[in-house]
Design an enzyme around this catalytic site. Sequence first.
Site, mmCIF file in Angstrom:
data_model
loop_
_atom_site.group_PDB
_atom_site.id
_atom_site.type_symbol
_atom_site.label_atom_id
_atom_site.label_comp_id
_atom_site.label_asym_id
_atom_site.label_seq_id
_atom_site.Cartn_x
_atom_site.Cartn_y
_atom_site.Cartn_z
ATOM 1 N N LYS A 98 0.818 -1.226 0.000
ATOM 2 C CA LYS A 98 0.000 0.000 0.000
ATOM 3 C C LYS A 98 0.847 1.269 0.000
ATOM 4 O O LYS A 98 0.440 2.298 -0.525
ATOM 5 C CB LYS A 98 -0.961 0.008 1.192
ATOM 6 C CG LYS A 98 -2.177 -0.891 0.979
ATOM 7 C CD LYS A 98 -3.279 -0.591 1.994
ATOM 8 C CE LYS A 98 -4.513 -1.425 1.745
ATOM 9 N NZ LYS A 98 -4.329 -2.856 2.134
ATOM 10 N N GLU A 120 -10.149 7.273 4.813
ATOM 11 C CA GLU A 120 -10.779 6.403 5.792
ATOM 12 C C GLU A 120 -9.954 5.132 5.861
ATOM 13 O O GLU A 120 -9.174 4.831 4.953
ATOM 14 C CB GLU A 120 -12.216 6.062 5.388
ATOM 15 C CG GLU A 120 -12.356 4.939 4.381
ATOM 16 C CD GLU A 120 -11.938 5.326 2.968
ATOM 17 O OE1 GLU A 120 -11.843 6.541 2.666
ATOM 18 O OE2 GLU A 120 -11.691 4.400 2.164
ATOM 19 N N SER A 385 1.551 -9.693 -1.273
ATOM 20 C CA SER A 385 1.277 -8.264 -1.068
ATOM 21 C C SER A 385 1.666 -7.745 0.304
ATOM 22 O O SER A 385 1.938 -6.563 0.463
ATOM 23 C CB SER A 385 -0.205 -7.982 -1.334
ATOM 24 O OG SER A 385 -1.024 -8.845 -0.574
HETATM 25 C C1 PLP Z 1 -5.158 -3.874 1.581
HETATM 26 C C2 PLP Z 1 -4.441 -5.115 1.250
HETATM 27 C C3 PLP Z 1 -4.810 -5.919 0.149
HETATM 28 C C4 PLP Z 1 -6.011 -5.640 -0.721
HETATM 29 O O1 PLP Z 1 -5.987 -4.456 -1.432
HETATM 30 P P1 PLP Z 1 -5.791 -4.375 -3.007
HETATM 31 O O2 PLP Z 1 -6.101 -2.966 -3.303
HETATM 32 O O3 PLP Z 1 -6.735 -5.344 -3.656
HETATM 33 O O4 PLP Z 1 -4.386 -4.732 -3.281
HETATM 34 C C5 PLP Z 1 -4.046 -7.031 -0.151
HETATM 35 N N1 PLP Z 1 -2.981 -7.374 0.611
HETATM 36 C C6 PLP Z 1 -2.605 -6.650 1.679
HETATM 37 C C7 PLP Z 1 -1.419 -7.092 2.464
HETATM 38 C C8 PLP Z 1 -3.322 -5.500 2.038
HETATM 39 O O5 PLP Z 1 -2.939 -4.789 3.112
#
Ligand code: PLP
Length: 408
Positions: A98, A120, A385
């Site tokens: 993010k 938010e 992610s």
């Molecule tokens: C917020 C988050 C997501 C989901 O958000 P996307 O916008 O779909 O990428 C995925 N993985 C993690 C670790 C997150 O914090």
Amino acid sequence: MDYSTYFKNYPSADGRFGRFGGAYLPEHLVAAMEEINNAYLTICQSSQFVNELRRIRREFQGRPTPVYHCEKLSRKIGDGRCQIYLKREDLNHTGAHKLNHCMGEGLLAKFMGKKRIIAETGAGQHGVALATAAAFFGLECTIYMGEIDVAKQAPNVARMKVLGTNVVSVSRGQKTLKEAVDAAFEDYLENYKDTIYCIGSAVGPHPFPMMVRDFQMVVGQEAREQFLEMMGFLPDIVTACVGGGSNSIGMFLPFINDPVEIVGVEPMGRGENIGDNAASMTYGEEGVMHGFDSIMLKNADGEPAPVYSIASGLDYPSVGPEHAFLREIGRVKYEVATDREAVDAFFKLSRYEGIIPALESSHAVAYAMRRAKEMGKGSILVNLSGRGDKDLDYVIEKYGYGEEFFKD
Ligand SMILES: *Cc1c(COP(=O)(O)O)cnc(C)c1O
């Protein structure tokens, strides 16, 4: 199909990916979004902006993040012919992808001469990433959060406060994300002259799906180059989890013109009934919500449906408009993974590789494991992610140390 002109055509000048996307806004925000769009289109051509963002990615975020070969996991799950690789966004500063778009949004705010950023947050992940960007750029930051989420997510609230952010606890209605969105929106309506509302995924009105995508594409660009250098060829499958769709769109698009299968993975939660999952692409229909046209989960009244999964970061009843388009043109497929499959992947990646993944990312790992079992020789590149420290307490409370997943 030839996708070499894709980025020239999508989005269109009015923010459309085919018929999806656009900007559905109250009248006096139309000009505010246009201002952001025009500034972005100018600034992203400026070498000063591009070089500064590059420097930040390298020196502050710790990029490039590595690509890692999961040799042991691959050997344990299939017959060893299919290999799984991870793009390690869990090693990006603050532990998830993010920050890639939050730093971009912060730098844009700085270049536009804004003095304040707001948003938010639900579980607090976007709030922490934006608070980090605000601290870095010396911007004021206000994060709206439902009172119930404030109580549930004490560590993230503490992080934001230490970073100097003003966390506003919203105590109206259900006291969760929806009310936090409303409160942040009201703030923005009043303060748009000196404030940017930084959207937390590749969703919302134009230009946000485009900007967030562009800022996240660093993930796929690095991964493609790194994988090619490691292996001398491209992976057979590229996959990522899909909530709003930011980490996935950033991972996918640099491979769009390659002979690579691309798969987004949505959370199937505990089942297919409405309210038991957040698989918007799988069960949703077209509609307009939160300022854009896309595929969404609706209840009987046509309102956004309640959603659930074990990974709160994936719990969004719609999906970025570009994903709706990529599915429609047949370039990206969307599949699901259940809570249980995600938890299985969570424990196996932890134990076999020494990497504790976020429950969100575990959905993509679970899908890769399923495919690796079926496909025979090949390679799968997964966008990991984020890291899973934030999920440990919850997982242990529900599943102990995961012994049940190692029985056979
Ligand atoms: C917020 C988050 C997501 C989901 O958000 P996307 O916008 O779909 O990428 C995925 N993985 C993690 C670790 C997150 O914090």
